[in-house]
Design an enzyme around this catalytic site. Structure first.
Site, PDB file in Angstrom:
ATOM      1  N   ARG A 235     -11.381   9.315  26.934  1.00  9.63           N
ATOM      2  CA  ARG A 235     -12.423   8.578  26.214  1.00  9.63           C
ATOM      3  C   ARG A 235     -13.747   9.292  26.471  1.00  9.63           C
ATOM      4  O   ARG A 235     -14.017   9.731  27.602  1.00  9.63           O
ATOM      5  CB  ARG A 235     -12.517   7.117  26.671  1.00  9.63           C
ATOM      6  CG  ARG A 235     -11.415   6.204  26.140  1.00  9.63           C
ATOM      7  CD  ARG A 235     -11.492   5.983  24.620  1.00  9.63           C
ATOM      8  NE  ARG A 235     -10.440   5.106  24.129  1.00  9.63           N
ATOM      9  CZ  ARG A 235      -9.272   5.516  23.633  1.00  9.63           C
ATOM     10  NH1 ARG A 235      -8.993   6.802  23.578  1.00  9.63           N
ATOM     11  NH2 ARG A 235      -8.390   4.638  23.189  1.00  9.63           N
ATOM     12  N   ASP A 259     -11.576  16.092  22.781  1.00  4.07           N
ATOM     13  CA  ASP A 259     -10.995  15.396  21.620  1.00  4.07           C
ATOM     14  C   ASP A 259     -11.715  14.068  21.419  1.00  4.07           C
ATOM     15  O   ASP A 259     -11.446  13.352  20.453  1.00  4.07           O
ATOM     16  CB  ASP A 259      -9.493  15.147  21.844  1.00  4.07           C
ATOM     17  CG  ASP A 259      -8.827  14.545  20.611  1.00  4.07           C
ATOM     18  OD1 ASP A 259      -8.977  15.141  19.512  1.00  4.07           O
ATOM     19  OD2 ASP A 259      -8.187  13.488  20.719  1.00  4.07           O
ATOM     20  N   GLU A 264     -18.772   9.043  19.432  1.00  2.00           N
ATOM     21  CA  GLU A 264     -17.884   9.417  18.317  1.00  2.00           C
ATOM     22  C   GLU A 264     -17.808   8.341  17.232  1.00  2.00           C
ATOM     23  O   GLU A 264     -17.467   8.636  16.089  1.00  2.00           O
ATOM     24  CB  GLU A 264     -16.476   9.747  18.820  1.00  2.00           C
ATOM     25  CG  GLU A 264     -15.702   8.540  19.331  1.00  2.00           C
ATOM     26  CD  GLU A 264     -14.278   8.903  19.757  1.00  2.00           C
ATOM     27  OE1 GLU A 264     -14.105   9.847  20.541  1.00  2.00           O
ATOM     28  OE2 GLU A 264     -13.342   8.219  19.290  1.00  2.00           O
ATOM     29  N   HIS A 296     -10.770  13.274  17.799  1.00  2.00           N
ATOM     30  CA  HIS A 296      -9.850  12.221  18.252  1.00  2.00           C
ATOM     31  C   HIS A 296      -8.515  12.294  17.494  1.00  2.00           C
ATOM     32  O   HIS A 296      -8.083  11.320  16.872  1.00  2.00           O
ATOM     33  CB  HIS A 296     -10.490  10.824  18.076  1.00  2.00           C
ATOM     34  CG  HIS A 296      -9.968   9.823  19.067  1.00  2.00           C
ATOM     35  ND1 HIS A 296     -10.772   8.964  19.766  1.00  2.00           N
ATOM     36  CD2 HIS A 296      -8.710   9.552  19.484  1.00  2.00           C
ATOM     37  CE1 HIS A 296     -10.046   8.200  20.558  1.00  2.00           C
ATOM     38  NE2 HIS A 296      -8.780   8.552  20.407  1.00  2.00           N
TER      39      HIS A 296
END
Ligand code: NAI
Length: 334
Positions: A235, A259, A264, A296
């Site tokens: 996260r 990622d 985000e 993500h």
């Protein structure tokens, strides 16, 4: 159950509708908007909402959902940091999640980031298309014999341990609980500071909690090896992005693979290619040649989506028929 599916993308509809046809009889209504205080009215009269990682499921939204008659929130993901679990409990709303779908998907993507950064595949791809066959600047290192630090050795971390041991790496592990399987694979549990000081590659696989928020801050970066590779597929807020940028500028961080990103929610899962990027921190990250960011997508394999859809609808069926669910998430005591 009548279910309002928020943040729907074409692939969500495809896999959820298929799983519903195969084994369930829920009435699924697919909605594109993200769940927040403005869009929660769309769920009025629905028994359940189905949400994803960036839907806003705080106290205010849960209050609105409860008023509209919604009694369950089904997360189609593993992490539940975006839910106010205490508010859900107070309002009598059940929260269910998909605790495991494909740890392999996320672990394999983690290794894809490691290999891309090490062998500079992202740069080689553009060079070759541009007719530039020079190798200068593309020098990598053998993974065999390197030390990898895995922070969080649950389902995903364990698979990362397995793969990196396969490469012939020494693997150091840190977790609140020892995982005997990781030890059987040759993972060595050490204190977090020792992992930071010895690892050539540090990879994060913990949930986001108050304890892991900004786990990687300026202090942690300073403890790491000069030129370390840092990978975050867990996260975004586990990493203090400003500290990471300073680490990249000084060379303390030699490679960064992300990622997930702290902010985000304003960017990922949308096509913003016609819009000016307003996030200066993210824009700065994009300027580094030794940074690879994916949006993500670590979970995004066919196998994982099938499994997510199956479990999400199974959770709702279980709640409907028994009032209980093995995949229910509850607020920590206290
Ligand atoms: P898991 O629950 O199997 O493992 C998490 C591990 O972290 C556990 O062993 C736990 O003891 C450990 N942990 C918890 N707090 C800790 C702390 N303060 N310090 C050290 N260790 C701690 O979870 P799983 O399935 O391995 O997933 C890990 C995380 O990966 C999820 O919470 C989620 O945030 C992220 N994730 C990201 C995806 C993506 O597409 N990028 C997809 C799926 C999960």
């Amino acid at each position: 159950m009548k279910v309002a599916v928020f943040s729907t993308k074409p692939y969500d509809e495809q896999f959820l509708a298929q799983a519903n046809d195969d084994s369930h009889q829920h009435e699924l209504v697919f909605l594109e908007p993200r769940l927040n205080t403005t869009t929660s009215a769309l769920a009025k009269g629905f028994d359940a909402v189905c949400v994803f990682v960036n839907d806003q499921v705080d106290g205010a939204v849960l209050g609105q959902l409860a008023e509209g008659g919604t009694r369950a929130v089904a997360l189609r993901c593993a992490g539940f940091n975006n839910i106010d679990l205490k508010a859900a409990e107070r309002l009598g709303i059940d929260v269910v999640r998909v605790p495991a779908y494909s740890p392999y998907a996320v672990a394999e993507h983690t290794v894809a980031l490691i290999l891309t950064l090490n062998r500079q595949i992202h740069r080689a791809y553009h060079r070759i298309r541009d007719g530039n066959f020079a190798l200068d600047g593309l020098l990598g290192f053998d993974l065999r014999g390197r030390t990898v630090g895995v922070v969080g050795t649950g389902q995903i971390g364990l698979e990362v341990v397995r793969i990196m041991r396969g490469f012939g790496c020494r693997v150091l592990c840190y977790d609140l609980h020892t995982n005997p399987e990781a030890q059987q694979l040759g993972g060595e549990y050490v204190a977090l500071d020792d992992l930071f000081s010895q690892a050539d590659i540090v990879s994060l696989h913990c949930p986001l909690t108050p304890d892991t928020h900004h786990l990687i801050n300026a202090d942690a970066v300073a403890k790491m090896k000069q030129g370390v590779m840092l990978i975050n597929t867990s996260r975004g807020a586990m990493v203090d992005t400003a500290a990471i940028i300073e680490g990249l500028k000084s060379g303390q961080i030699g490679y960064l693979g992300l990622d997930v990103y702290e902010e985000e929610g304003d960017l990922f899962f949308e096509d913003l290619s016609n819009i000016v990027l307003k996030d200066d921190v993210f824009a700065r990250l994009l300027t580094f040649p030794n940074v690879v960011i994916t949006g993500h997508q670590a979970f995004f394999t066919r196998n994982a989506l099938e499994s997510i859809a199956r479990t999400t609808l199974g959770n709702l069926t279980e709640l409907e028929s028994t009032g209980q669910c093995a995949n229910r998430v509850t607020a920590p005591a206290g």
